[in-house]
Design an enzyme around this catalytic site. Structure first.
Site, PDB file in Angstrom:
ATOM      1  N   LYS A 159     -20.185  19.516 -28.668  1.00  0.00           N
ATOM      2  CA  LYS A 159     -19.194  19.956 -27.480  1.00  0.00           C
ATOM      3  C   LYS A 159     -18.265  20.899 -27.935  1.00  0.00           C
ATOM      4  O   LYS A 159     -17.241  20.768 -28.553  1.00  0.00           O
ATOM      5  CB  LYS A 159     -18.197  18.618 -26.918  1.00  0.00           C
ATOM      6  CG  LYS A 159     -17.483  18.843 -25.842  1.00  0.00           C
ATOM      7  CD  LYS A 159     -16.972  17.368 -25.237  1.00  0.00           C
ATOM      8  CE  LYS A 159     -16.081  17.626 -24.101  1.00  0.00           C
ATOM      9  NZ  LYS A 159     -16.732  18.221 -22.987  1.00  0.00           N
TER      10      LYS A 159
HETATM   11  N1  PPE Z   1     -21.665  17.052 -20.003  1.00  0.00           N
HETATM   12  C1  PPE Z   1     -20.994  18.033 -20.377  1.00  0.00           C
HETATM   13  C2  PPE Z   1     -21.309  19.416 -20.417  1.00  0.00           C
HETATM   14  C3  PPE Z   1     -19.518  17.706 -20.471  1.00  0.00           C
HETATM   15  O1  PPE Z   1     -18.627  18.892 -20.826  1.00  0.00           O
HETATM   16  C4  PPE Z   1     -19.041  16.464 -20.329  1.00  0.00           C
HETATM   17  C5  PPE Z   1     -17.567  16.005 -20.337  1.00  0.00           C
HETATM   18  C6  PPE Z   1     -19.928  15.409 -20.139  1.00  0.00           C
HETATM   19  C7  PPE Z   1     -21.257  15.873 -19.946  1.00  0.00           C
HETATM   20  C8  PPE Z   1     -19.771  13.987 -19.946  1.00  0.00           C
HETATM   21  O2  PPE Z   1     -19.265  13.426 -20.867  1.00  0.00           O
HETATM   22  P1  PPE Z   1     -18.481  12.277 -21.525  1.00  0.00           P
HETATM   23  O3  PPE Z   1     -17.021  12.775 -20.850  1.00  0.00           O
HETATM   24  O4  PPE Z   1     -18.467  11.852 -22.718  1.00  0.00           O
HETATM   25  O5  PPE Z   1     -18.675  11.231 -20.441  1.00  0.00           O
HETATM   26  N2  PPE Z   1     -16.576  17.064 -19.958  1.00  0.00           N
HETATM   27  C9  PPE Z   1     -15.310  16.969 -20.384  1.00  0.00           C
HETATM   28  C10 PPE Z   1     -14.582  18.471 -19.890  1.00  0.00           C
HETATM   29  C11 PPE Z   1     -14.544  18.684 -18.425  1.00  0.00           C
HETATM   30  C12 PPE Z   1     -13.841  19.792 -18.243  1.00  0.00           C
HETATM   31  O6  PPE Z   1     -13.978  20.517 -17.084  1.00  0.00           O
HETATM   32  O7  PPE Z   1     -13.075  20.223 -19.334  1.00  0.00           O
HETATM   33  C13 PPE Z   1     -14.660  15.914 -19.719  1.00  0.00           C
HETATM   34  O8  PPE Z   1     -15.154  15.287 -18.752  1.00  0.00           O
HETATM   35  O9  PPE Z   1     -13.495  15.738 -20.262  1.00  0.00           O
END
Ligand code: PPE
Length: 304
Positions: A159
């Site tokens: 990330k």
């Molecule tokens: N895919 C991506 C690309 C992603 O950035 C997130 C989280 C997820 C899946 C879901 O992951 P999880 O939060 O572990 O369930 N995205 C973060 C950032 C969003 C933003 O706009 O900044 C978040 O949800 O915090």
């Protein structure tokens, strides 16, 4: 929506005033995206504020840093304590938490190894990601012409800040076309995920979600939902999904820390409709879980 200010931000081991949490314009990460971050939520429960799967998020940040050969000068346990101190210092009960470790000021150029690694944690109240109405009634999604980063371009396991410039292109395209959110395909043309969320769909009572090899970020919400779905007695298939399958979905939704569980009511003009029965049950179960009302999943809560 503008960020809602609070008192303090944690920077390199100290709590500093919100207005003083600044960096130099020649910070390496600003130019090259050389940072890794997390998004975490804290919810209010009967036993006070609880951070959802805090250790797992901080561990994922450590793993993201490992991919980019960035040593974070604080351990997961130190950052866990810092996060709780920050929530307490700001008197927050429900908030979004954004830890970030990034290459700082001092060296320029693409060899990042000499640039210092700085760490910050911010927390502030952040409401629904895709709107209250979206959470309740569903949002409209568009399959993006922008593909998700491929495994040998940028590893989706990390990330990392720079990777989100790809998500930003998809998001802009979806909004410009009058949709709320994008669904991105992977380099092979199979469904990957949203710009900041994982994708799920339901057909004939079976729950489907793209596998980790489809260039997704292995979401912690995704992982939680898979467990909840199975515990509720439904089958989950982590399998490659085609565009056509999405058009024929009975139900669909996004998951993510920011997005929580947001139903999808339409994909590319193909109607899915109001949130269906399984989606609604899962959404209720998810909010009960994060608010500490489900005994089985107590382990996921880290009380402040
Ligand atoms: N895919 C991506 C690309 C992603 O950035 C997130 C989280 C997820 C899946 C879901 O992951 P999880 O939060 O572990 O369930 N995205 C973060 C950032 C969003 C933003 O706009 O900044 C978040 O949800 O915090």
């Amino acid at each position: 929506m503008p960020i809602q200010k609070v008192d303090k931000i944690w920077m390199n081991g100290r709590l500093v005033d919100w207005k003083d949490a600044k960096i130099h314009v020649l910070t390496h990460a600003l130019h090259y995206g050389s940072g890794v971050f997390e998004g975490i939520r804290c919810y209010n429960t009967d036993r006070g504020p609880a951070v959802f799967r805090l250790r797992e998020h901080l561990k994922r940040m450590e793993n993201s840093a490992k991919i980019y050969k960035m040593g974070i000068p604080y351990s997961v346990e130190e950052l866990r304590k810092a996060t709780k101190d920050l929530i307490k210092a700001n008197n927050l009960s429900e908030c979004y938490i954004r830890p970030i470790a990034y290459r700082g000021y001092g060296e320029m150029g693409l060899n990042p190894m000499q640039a210092e690694v700085d760490v910050a944690i911010a927390a502030w109240p952040w409401g629904t990601y895709l709107g209250e109405d979206g959470l309740k009634n569903g949002i409209k999604a568009k399959i993006s012409s922008i593909h998700r980063i491929s495994p040998n371009t940028l590893p989706s396991e990390a990330k990392a800040s720079g990777q989100y410039i790809n998500s930003i292109l998809a998001k802009i395209e979806a909004l410009d076309a009058g949709y709320d959110e994008a669904v991105m395909l992977d380099h092979r043309g199979f469904v990957s995920e949203g710009p900041g969320e994982n994708f799920f769909m339901i057909r004939d009572g079976i729950v489907y979600t793209p596998p980790e090899h489809a260039s997704i970020l292995a979401g912690i919400t995704r992982n939680s939902i898979i467990k909840i779905v199975r515990d509720m007695g439904y089958q989950v298939r982590e399998t490659d999904l085609t565009r056509g399958m999405l058009y024929l979905a009975d139900e669909a939704f996004f998951t993510g820390t920011a997005a929580e569980l947001t139903p999808i009511s339409e994909i590319d003009g193909r109607e899915i409709g109001k949130p269906g029965p399984i989606t609604k049950k899962l959404q209720d179960r998810f909010f009960d879980t994060v608010r500490g009302r489900v005994r089985e999943y107590e382990d996921w809560l880290d009380y402040v």
